[in-house]
Enzyme design. Sequence first.
Site, short mmCIF file in Angstrom:
data_model
loop_
_atom_site.label_atom_id
_atom_site.label_comp_id
_atom_site.label_asym_id
_atom_site.label_seq_id
_atom_site.Cartn_x
_atom_site.Cartn_y
_atom_site.Cartn_z
N SER A 153 -15.61 0.60 -6.07
CA SER A 153 -14.55 0.17 -7.00
C SER A 153 -14.19 -1.29 -6.80
O SER A 153 -14.22 -1.80 -5.67
CB SER A 153 -13.32 1.04 -6.74
OG SER A 153 -12.20 0.52 -7.39
N LYS A 208 -12.91 3.73 -0.18
CA LYS A 208 -14.07 3.15 -0.87
C LYS A 208 -14.71 2.08 0.02
O LYS A 208 -15.95 2.02 0.14
CB LYS A 208 -13.66 2.54 -2.22
CG LYS A 208 -13.29 3.58 -3.25
CD LYS A 208 -14.50 4.41 -3.67
CE LYS A 208 -14.15 5.73 -4.27
NZ LYS A 208 -15.25 6.63 -4.51
N TYR A 224 -6.70 5.10 -0.98
CA TYR A 224 -7.86 5.31 -1.85
C TYR A 224 -8.84 4.15 -1.70
O TYR A 224 -10.05 4.34 -1.49
CB TYR A 224 -7.42 5.46 -3.32
CG TYR A 224 -8.58 5.33 -4.27
CD1 TYR A 224 -9.50 6.36 -4.42
CD2 TYR A 224 -8.80 4.13 -4.97
CE1 TYR A 224 -10.59 6.23 -5.25
CE2 TYR A 224 -9.88 3.99 -5.81
CZ TYR A 224 -10.79 5.04 -5.95
OH TYR A 224 -11.88 4.88 -6.77
#
Length: 339
Positions: free
Chosen positions: A124, A153, A149
Amino acid sequence: MAILVTGGLGYIGSHTVVELLNNGFEVVIVDDLSNTERFILNNIEEITGKKPVFYPFDLRRKELLTQVFDAHQIDGCIHFAAYKAVGESQIRPVDYYENNLFSLINILQEFKAREISNFIFSSSCTIYGQAEVMPITEKTPLKLPESVYGKTKQMGEEILIDFAKAYHRKISLLRYFNPIGAHPSGKIGELPIGVPSNLVPFVMQTASGVREKLNIWGNDYATEDGTAVRDYVYVVDLAKAHVAALKKLIDDSSADSLIDIYNLGTGNGSSVLEVVKAFEKANNVEVPYQICARREGDITIAYADPQKAQKELNWKSETSLEESLRTVWEWQKYLNTRS
Ligand code: NAD
Ligand code: WQD
């Protein structure tokens, strides 16, 4: 060739499964249905005329994953399955670390044991944070993400880079900017599960009357109209990039480089107000909104430099913002027929 697609009934995964099937790949999906519904599988079959193999289980159940690898000659994996809500990750950090990292590691254990290569990871743009210079290239320095989050990643990328080097396997890290839109058939798209935190699903629900008003999080940013700017990339274009990245991994088996990294975006920034106006124009509907305070953790501006993907994958996003937003409305109409 058989490709394991984890999270293959989810938003980006389902669109990618369609493209894989259309390109002659066999697809084996593992999805625990934690953020999707089973009818997506039937709709993939309606769109493509092909039925992928589907296993409904949680990738943290390692013994079940081993059985899938025993049952199929897997030639590669596109790993979409993860929890993805930034706000939720702050209040459920352990669940996010557990799901996003253990699922990845379980698959890598199977790859390692079986000499399989060709792994594509859903990364991302969040790992760039607020970059100093636009557009964002693959060489733009990464920042420690603010959200749990985002950290999963960045950690996922690091785990994969170590994996590729130690075991000499090929991987591709695809850093998506902001995926939007739905399949032109109107049969697959982003499912509205819970209150959406992303812009376009919220706009869609506001236009259809499910939500009263869109809250625009801040109009005092240093941008042309004061609202924050992002790079909204059409999900079918994004899905096609996965097929291109996979083919490159497979075809380039003698290449020296084990690690491919690509920014996947359009190269254009659009403000929140521009998205709202484009949605209204594309669909001839109104989107009531109000300006609110900034949302914590939001950045001012992010858009990709997609040239590396264009050069090496022969991929570029081709669908306009307005066209993408038209597909969102078609998808909403389809959902209305189901409720
Ligand atoms: P999604 O939630 O629609 O799809 C993920 C799918 O994985 C869901 O169908 C869910 O049921 C499944 N899943 C989750 N945990 C699982 C587990 N342990 N075992 C089996 N299945 C599991 O999300 P999406 O928008 O399609 O995103 C796909 C990937 O792309 C994710 O890794 C996400 O972090 C990443 N990503 C998404 C965006 C975005 O804005 N949508 C942007 C950048 C990166
Ligand atoms: C876009 C813009 C909001 C909702 C997130 C993740 C990122 C990546 C993509 C996974 C921002 C504004 C939004 C609303 C608004 N996902 N907005 N009202 O924040 O760029 O990125 O999704 O990897 O990691 O952080 O996307 O769609 O949430 O927001 O004004 O109700 O729309 O403030 O400027 P974001 P988004």
